[in-house]
Design a protein around this motif. Structure first.
Motif, mmCIF file in Angstrom:
data_model
loop_
_atom_site.group_PDB
_atom_site.id
_atom_site.type_symbol
_atom_site.label_atom_id
_atom_site.label_comp_id
_atom_site.label_asym_id
_atom_site.label_seq_id
_atom_site.Cartn_x
_atom_site.Cartn_y
_atom_site.Cartn_z
ATOM 1 N N GLN A 229 -19.693 -12.269 51.346
ATOM 2 C CA GLN A 229 -20.282 -11.627 52.527
ATOM 3 C C GLN A 229 -21.418 -10.684 52.146
ATOM 4 O O GLN A 229 -22.476 -10.670 52.791
ATOM 5 N N LEU A 230 -21.214 -9.885 51.088
ATOM 6 C CA LEU A 230 -22.250 -8.945 50.667
ATOM 7 C C LEU A 230 -23.484 -9.693 50.156
ATOM 8 O O LEU A 230 -24.627 -9.310 50.473
ATOM 9 N N LEU A 231 -23.281 -10.754 49.395
ATOM 10 C CA LEU A 231 -24.406 -11.538 48.882
ATOM 11 C C LEU A 231 -25.193 -12.186 50.018
ATOM 12 O O LEU A 231 -26.434 -12.194 50.004
ATOM 13 N N GLN A 232 -24.494 -12.715 51.030
ATOM 14 C CA GLN A 232 -25.187 -13.319 52.167
ATOM 15 C C GLN A 232 -25.993 -12.274 52.924
ATOM 16 O O GLN A 232 -27.117 -12.540 53.379
ATOM 17 N N THR A 233 -25.455 -11.056 53.043
ATOM 18 C CA THR A 233 -26.187 -9.979 53.711
ATOM 19 C C THR A 233 -27.474 -9.646 52.958
ATOM 20 O O THR A 233 -28.535 -9.443 53.574
ATOM 21 N N ILE A 234 -27.398 -9.588 51.647
ATOM 22 C CA ILE A 234 -28.586 -9.279 50.830
ATOM 23 C C ILE A 234 -29.650 -10.359 50.991
ATOM 24 O O ILE A 234 -30.834 -10.073 51.212
ATOM 25 N N LEU A 235 -29.253 -11.610 50.907
ATOM 26 C CA LEU A 235 -30.218 -12.711 50.997
ATOM 27 C C LEU A 235 -30.804 -12.817 52.406
ATOM 28 O O LEU A 235 -31.978 -13.176 52.563
ATOM 29 N N ASP A 236 -30.007 -12.532 53.418
ATOM 30 C CA ASP A 236 -30.553 -12.520 54.775
ATOM 31 C C ASP A 236 -31.551 -11.387 54.959
ATOM 32 O O ASP A 236 -32.543 -11.531 55.694
ATOM 33 N N HIS A 237 -31.308 -10.269 54.300
ATOM 34 C CA HIS A 237 -32.271 -9.161 54.359
ATOM 35 C C HIS A 237 -33.603 -9.558 53.724
ATOM 36 O O HIS A 237 -34.662 -9.123 54.180
ATOM 37 N N TYR A 238 -33.536 -10.397 52.708
ATOM 38 C CA TYR A 238 -34.758 -10.904 52.072
ATOM 39 C C TYR A 238 -35.400 -12.039 52.865
ATOM 40 O O TYR A 238 -36.500 -12.488 52.503
ATOM 41 N N THR A 239 -34.739 -12.526 53.942
ATOM 42 C CA THR A 239 -35.166 -13.733 54.680
ATOM 43 C C THR A 239 -35.464 -14.867 53.711
ATOM 44 O O THR A 239 -36.524 -15.488 53.720
ATOM 45 N N SER A 240 -34.466 -15.129 52.858
ATOM 46 C CA SER A 240 -34.636 -16.124 51.797
ATOM 47 C C SER A 240 -34.394 -17.545 52.276
ATOM 48 O O SER A 240 -34.740 -18.500 51.569
ATOM 49 N N ILE B 114 -39.620 -16.292 48.976
ATOM 50 C CA ILE B 114 -39.176 -15.919 47.630
ATOM 51 C C ILE B 114 -39.839 -16.861 46.631
ATOM 52 O O ILE B 114 -39.938 -18.063 46.859
ATOM 53 N N SER B 115 -40.274 -16.285 45.521
ATOM 54 C CA SER B 115 -41.005 -17.079 44.530
ATOM 55 C C SER B 115 -40.075 -17.753 43.525
ATOM 56 O O SER B 115 -40.373 -18.840 43.043
ATOM 57 N N GLN B 116 -38.940 -17.133 43.191
ATOM 58 C CA GLN B 116 -37.991 -17.696 42.235
ATOM 59 C C GLN B 116 -36.597 -17.705 42.874
ATOM 60 O O GLN B 116 -35.813 -16.772 42.679
ATOM 61 N N GLN C 143 -33.725 -19.350 42.443
ATOM 62 C CA GLN C 143 -32.521 -19.331 41.616
ATOM 63 C C GLN C 143 -32.319 -17.966 40.961
ATOM 64 O O GLN C 143 -31.211 -17.431 40.938
ATOM 65 N N LYS C 144 -33.374 -17.381 40.453
ATOM 66 C CA LYS C 144 -33.258 -16.061 39.840
ATOM 67 C C LYS C 144 -32.910 -15.004 40.897
ATOM 68 O O LYS C 144 -32.144 -14.073 40.642
ATOM 69 N N THR C 145 -33.464 -15.156 42.093
ATOM 70 C CA THR C 145 -33.145 -14.215 43.165
ATOM 71 C C THR C 145 -31.670 -14.261 43.514
ATOM 72 O O THR C 145 -31.010 -13.219 43.659
ATOM 73 N N VAL C 146 -31.119 -15.470 43.661
ATOM 74 C CA VAL C 146 -29.697 -15.608 43.981
ATOM 75 C C VAL C 146 -28.840 -15.062 42.843
ATOM 76 O O VAL C 146 -27.835 -14.370 43.080
ATOM 77 N N LYS C 147 -29.220 -15.339 41.618
ATOM 78 C CA LYS C 147 -28.452 -14.882 40.456
ATOM 79 C C LYS C 147 -28.422 -13.352 40.392
ATOM 80 O O LYS C 147 -27.360 -12.740 40.223
ATOM 81 N N ASP C 148 -29.567 -12.720 40.526
ATOM 82 C CA ASP C 148 -29.617 -11.261 40.453
ATOM 83 C C ASP C 148 -28.858 -10.617 41.615
ATOM 84 O O ASP C 148 -28.127 -9.638 41.439
ATOM 85 N N ALA C 149 -29.024 -11.172 42.828
ATOM 86 C CA ALA C 149 -28.318 -10.621 43.990
ATOM 87 C C ALA C 149 -26.809 -10.819 43.855
ATOM 88 O O ALA C 149 -26.027 -9.926 44.212
ATOM 89 N N ALA C 150 -26.380 -11.963 43.325
ATOM 90 C CA ALA C 150 -24.943 -12.217 43.160
ATOM 91 C C ALA C 150 -24.339 -11.268 42.127
ATOM 92 O O ALA C 150 -23.230 -10.752 42.318
ATOM 93 N N GLU C 151 -25.053 -11.051 41.040
ATOM 94 C CA GLU C 151 -24.550 -10.124 40.024
ATOM 95 C C GLU C 151 -24.432 -8.709 40.587
ATOM 96 O O GLU C 151 -23.441 -8.003 40.352
ATOM 97 N N ALA C 152 -25.422 -8.282 41.358
ATOM 98 C CA ALA C 152 -25.369 -6.950 41.964
ATOM 99 C C ALA C 152 -24.222 -6.838 42.963
ATOM 100 O O ALA C 152 -23.514 -5.822 43.004
#
Length: 367
Positions: free
Chosen positions: A200-211, A159-161, A163-172
């Motif tokens: 749980q949903l946020l962790q699933t999203i970030l794991d899908h991104y292999t962040s 992931i290139s950004q 903090q922004k990735t976590v913020k956008d995924a958390a908001e979603a």
């Protein structure tokens, strides 16, 4: 660098046209000039080379890991402690802090950072905070996300950004969870479940991104309806609180009254059972006694009759409340009957009346 060009020109003029210059003599001349002009150059070059090689030494702190890159590509990961990598530009190293808990604020900004959330002193961002609930109500949700690095290689290269990735995924994730809950849950009793579901949903999203990111916590800071309808929601919340209070008071009264009533019922039932058993036992005893007397009476009627009379008189005359007057048969015949007129309105003692009646009956029997 400067050479003695006059000597070179003189050497050039000596050479005849068409002849090959004497390169061996020229190289010797250049070496002589170089050694004469820069006598310590070898030492300087050696120092520069040593410093360049020493630049590959690096130290990884206890809360960090070292990620070594070779020509920009991932090469290896090193644990805390002193290490060495090939000097730049061959290899480079990054040391992200993997134990540090990072914090992202969504829907608001606290500004100071160290004091944390303070209601009324933070800047709100409605474009991040306003969300639609499952019952089609709008609610203002402000929350924070805390996360750590669990895989430094994925964190740096996938992931290139971050903090922004976590913020956008958390908001979603929060919008999706709020969309599956009613506004009452978001405002009152469902906050804990919303936090867990969002994490749980946020962790699933970030794991899908292999962040390479691990979500530590999702915490709701402030959940309230928009200002335009906040007064109405406060009235509704107050009414619900009153309802809950009344229900709790009624339940408390019920829980206090029912055990007492059950205890009184059990006591009455036990007393009735005891009285029932007492009456039965007494009736059985009286019946047995009567039958025993009947058997004796059949054997000797006169004796049994006399004995019953004597026992009855004994029980009557032995009572202390009975006034006893003993007269002989001769005196009884001369006695004047006495009627207590001053006591006619008073109830006479049962024992006294019964004693007088029994006495009269006995006297008659004696005569």
């Amino acid at each position: 660098m400067s050479w003695d060009w006059e000597k070179l020109q003189e050497q050039k003029q000596r050479n005849q046209p068409g002849r090959t210059p004497d390169l061996g003599n020229l190289e010797d001349k250049i070496k002589q000039i170089w050694q004469m002009k820069f006598p310590g150059m070898k030492f300087v070059v050696a120092i520069v080379v040593l410093l360049w090689l020493a630049s590959g030494i690096y130290i990884v702190e206890p809360d960090e890991v070292g990620v070594v890159q070779r020509f920009g590509a991932y090469a290896r990961t090193t644990p805390p402690g002193p290490h060495y990598h090939l000097p730049v530009p061959l290899e480079s190293v990054q040391t992200p802090k993997v134990t540090q808990v990072r914090r992202i604020e969504i829907g608001f900004r606290s500004g100071g950072g160290q004091r944390g959330y303070v209601a009324g002193q933070n800047r709100s961002f409605p474009e991040e905070a306003l969300m639609l609930t499952g019952d089609e109500n709008i609610v203002n949700v402000q929350f924070i996300v805390q996360y750590q690095i669990k895989n430094a290689q994925d964190y740096l290269f996938n992931i290139s950004q971050p903090q922004k990735t976590v913020k956008d995924a958390a908001e979603a994730a929060m919008r999706k969870v709020i969309g599956h809950n009613k506004i009452d849950n978001a405002l009152t009793t469902g906050k804990f479940a919303i936090q867990n579901d969002t994490k749980q949903l946020l962790q699933t999203i970030l794991d899908h991104y292999t962040s390479g990111i691990n979500i530590v916590a999702v915490q709701l800071q402030d959940v309230h309806p928009p200002k335009e309808v906040s007064d109405a929601f406060k009235d509704v919340a107050s009414a619900k609180e009153d309802k809950s209070r009344f229900i709790n008071e009624a339940e408390a009264y019920r829980n206090d009254l029912i055990p007492k009533t059950r205890g009184e019922v059990a006591s009455i039932v036990n007393q009735a059972e005891a009285y029932k058993q007492t009456v039965i036992n007494k009736a059985e005893g009286d019946s047995s006694r009567f039958l025993a007397v009947l058997r004796e009476y059949k054997k000797a009627k006169d004796i049994t009759k006399k004995r019953l009379y004597l026992e009855t008189m004994e029980s009557i005359l032995s009572q202390p409340s009975v006034q006893k007057v003993i007269l002989s048969s001769e005196a009884l015949g001369k006695a004047v009957p006495y009627l207590p007129l001053d006591r006619l309105g008073e109830p006479a003692p049962t024992g006294r009346m019964q004693g007088a009646s029994n006495a009269a009956t006995g006297n008659k029997g004696g005569n």
